[in-house]
Scaffold this motif. Structure first.
Motif, short mmCIF file in Angstrom:
data_model
loop_
_atom_site.label_atom_id
_atom_site.label_comp_id
_atom_site.label_asym_id
_atom_site.label_seq_id
_atom_site.Cartn_x
_atom_site.Cartn_y
_atom_site.Cartn_z
N ILE A 196 -38.64 -37.61 70.27
CA ILE A 196 -37.25 -38.04 70.20
C ILE A 196 -36.54 -37.20 69.12
N ALA A 197 -35.52 -36.50 69.54
CA ALA A 197 -34.84 -35.56 68.63
C ALA A 197 -33.39 -35.98 68.40
N GLY A 198 -33.01 -36.04 67.12
CA GLY A 198 -31.63 -36.31 66.75
C GLY A 198 -31.07 -35.13 65.95
N ARG A 199 -30.56 -35.42 64.77
CA ARG A 199 -30.07 -34.36 63.87
C ARG A 199 -30.38 -34.77 62.44
N GLY A 200 -31.11 -33.92 61.74
CA GLY A 200 -31.52 -34.24 60.39
C GLY A 200 -30.38 -34.18 59.40
N GLY A 201 -30.63 -34.73 58.20
CA GLY A 201 -29.62 -34.70 57.17
C GLY A 201 -30.09 -35.33 55.88
N HIS A 202 -29.19 -35.49 54.93
CA HIS A 202 -29.49 -36.08 53.64
C HIS A 202 -29.35 -37.60 53.71
N GLY A 203 -30.26 -38.29 53.02
CA GLY A 203 -30.24 -39.74 53.04
C GLY A 203 -28.95 -40.35 52.52
N SER A 204 -28.22 -39.59 51.69
CA SER A 204 -26.97 -40.11 51.14
C SER A 204 -25.80 -40.02 52.11
N SER A 205 -26.01 -39.28 53.20
CA SER A 205 -24.91 -39.05 54.13
C SER A 205 -25.35 -39.29 55.57
N PRO A 206 -25.76 -40.53 55.90
CA PRO A 206 -26.27 -40.80 57.25
C PRO A 206 -25.23 -40.54 58.34
N HIS A 207 -23.95 -40.60 57.98
CA HIS A 207 -22.90 -40.40 58.99
C HIS A 207 -22.83 -38.94 59.46
N MET A 208 -23.45 -38.05 58.70
CA MET A 208 -23.44 -36.64 59.08
C MET A 208 -24.73 -36.24 59.81
N ALA A 209 -25.60 -37.21 60.03
CA ALA A 209 -26.88 -36.95 60.72
C ALA A 209 -27.00 -37.88 61.92
N ASN A 210 -28.10 -37.76 62.62
CA ASN A 210 -28.40 -38.65 63.75
C ASN A 210 -29.87 -39.00 63.65
N ASP A 211 -30.17 -40.17 63.13
CA ASP A 211 -31.50 -40.54 62.67
C ASP A 211 -32.47 -40.78 63.84
N ALA A 212 -33.44 -39.87 63.98
CA ALA A 212 -34.43 -40.01 65.06
C ALA A 212 -35.34 -41.20 64.83
N ILE A 213 -35.60 -41.56 63.57
CA ILE A 213 -36.49 -42.70 63.28
C ILE A 213 -35.86 -44.00 63.77
N VAL A 214 -34.57 -44.16 63.60
CA VAL A 214 -33.90 -45.37 64.08
C VAL A 214 -34.00 -45.47 65.60
N ALA A 215 -33.73 -44.36 66.28
CA ALA A 215 -33.82 -44.35 67.74
C ALA A 215 -35.25 -44.61 68.21
N ALA A 216 -36.21 -43.98 67.54
CA ALA A 216 -37.62 -44.16 67.93
C ALA A 216 -38.07 -45.59 67.67
N SER A 217 -37.57 -46.20 66.60
CA SER A 217 -37.93 -47.59 66.32
C SER A 217 -37.40 -48.53 67.40
#
Length: 395
Positions: free
Chosen positions: A192-213
């Motif tokens: 499952i692939a999203g878009r990585g990023g910094h933990g301080s800026s989740p709005h600029m990423a797409n968290d694959a762990i959340v989707a996989a969970s």
């Protein structure tokens, strides 16, 4: 013939155990069983039978021809081991690091070699042919059975019988069941692939762990909300590779798992719903996915008539070491004997092998062991069915 066969097997019990212990100490993984296959083939050297090697890989097929008309019965024993580090402390424990006979296939081969030798000695009392299937690679898909079948191991065969020793069943118990007896299986890997990023800026990423969970939870609703409550199925997520840094949003997660079902219809339904959930997650979370979904071992279906023969023959034989013959519940694991059963009327049954002290570990456990008394029981049970096979009548 039956009484003579039983007496001969009793006289050879020590040899069965000796062979089992040698094989236990020298295990080989699926598709790597070169030395074990050579050991099996060498055992038959000079004996009055036909031996074919390299069948479906490392398989060995032995034909015992009585020279008299009759049907052909195949009897199967597997001989591969598992990638497990043994912890039994046995004096004949595995000498191959990280490899162990943790499922009893060493015992299957040991009893079958001595039974086959004895049947060869008594071949003038048989009718038709007995085909001994020494099969590699039961443990690892695609399995050894399907390759042996492609190489012609069932050519001319009318029926197939198989035994599995069971550490969790009391020694002396034999169990059978007609119809669906072991599950069909599938295995999957999904990225499952999203878009990585910094933990301080989740709005600029797409968290694959959340989707996989969400995926891990959602697929369980296939079992609870899509299957008929009277159907059997399971989905296991065995690996969730989401390790990273505490303050980094991962761009991809890989999961692996296992699917079991008790009918082919259920297996098809689970796969359909599985893919539908992934499609939904892709839209919901804006992720992409890469799926490798493989159906392998079919549901093991025991022929009703042949299984009735197995039960009645063993009950009539009054083998003293067999204390109980029971109709058991279906077994959750899968078994590539199912491929033989798809091709010919077959029956697969179980011989109890719980250690005498009552301390038992399940199959595939690093402390797995069997009661070696079960090996003579297996030899006598299969030998009885071979002896009685000439009287078997199909309805």
């Amino acid at each position: 013939m039956r009484q003579q066969l039983m007496a001969k097997l009793e006289a050879k019990q020590d040899r069965i155990i000796e062979i089992r212990r040698y094989l236990h100490a020298h295990p080989e993984l699926s598709f790597q069983e070169e030395n074990t296959a050579r050991y099996i083939a060498d055992f038959y050297e000079g004996k009055d039978c036909d031996v074919k090697t390299n069948i479906g890989g490392h398989g060995v097929v032995v034909t015992i021809d009585s020279g008299k008309p009759g049907r052909t019965l195949a009897i199967r024993a597997d001989f591969d081991a598992l990638p497990i580090t043994e912890e039994t402390g046995l004096p004949f424990a595995s000498e191959n690091p990280g490899v162990m006979h943790a499922c009893g296939h060493d015992g299957h081969t040991a009893y079958m070699l001595i039974l086959a030798e004895t049947l060869i000695e008594m071949k003038e009392q048989l009718t038709g042919k007995i085909v001994v299937l020494h099969q590699p690679a039961e443990e690892t898909p695609p399995g050894g059975a399907i390759a042996m079948i492609r190489d012609g191991c069932l050519d001319g065969v009318d029926h197939v019988l198989g035994i599995h020793v069971m550490s969790t069943m009391p020694t002396g118990e034999v169990a059978y069941r007609e119809g669906a007896i072991q599950t069909g299986r599938a295995a999957f890997k999904v990225k499952i692939a999203g878009r990585g990023g910094h933990g301080s800026s989740p709005h600029m990423a797409n968290d694959a762990i959340v989707a996989a969970s969400e995926f891990v939870l959602a697929v369980q609703t296939i079992i609870s909300r899509r299957l008929n409550p009277f159907d059997v199925g399971s989905i296991t997520i065995g690996s969730f590779d989401g390790k990273g840094s505490f303050n980094v949003i991962k761009d991809a997660v890989e999961l692996e798992g296992d699917v079991r079902a008790m009918t082919e219809e259920t297996r098809v339904l689970i796969e359909k719903e599985f893919r539908r959930i992934l499609d939904g997650l892709a839209k919901m979370f804006g992720i992409t996915y890469d799926l490798d979904y493989k159906n392998d071992y079919p549901v093991l279906m025991n022929d009703e008539n042949l299984t009735a023969f197995v039960a009645s023959s063993l009950q009539d034989a009054n083998i003293p070491e067999i204390t109980t013959i029971v109709r058991c519940e279906p077994q959750p694991p899968s078994e590539d004997f199912a491929y033989y059963a798809k091709e010919r009327p077959s029956s697969f049954f179980y011989v109890g092998a719980m250690p005498a002290n009552g301390v038992c570990y399940p199959h595939h456990h690093p402390k797995f062991d069997i009661n070696e008394a079960s090996l003579l029981i297996a030899a006598k049970a299969m030998g009885t069915l071979v002896a009685d096979y000439g009287d078997y009548k199909e309805e």
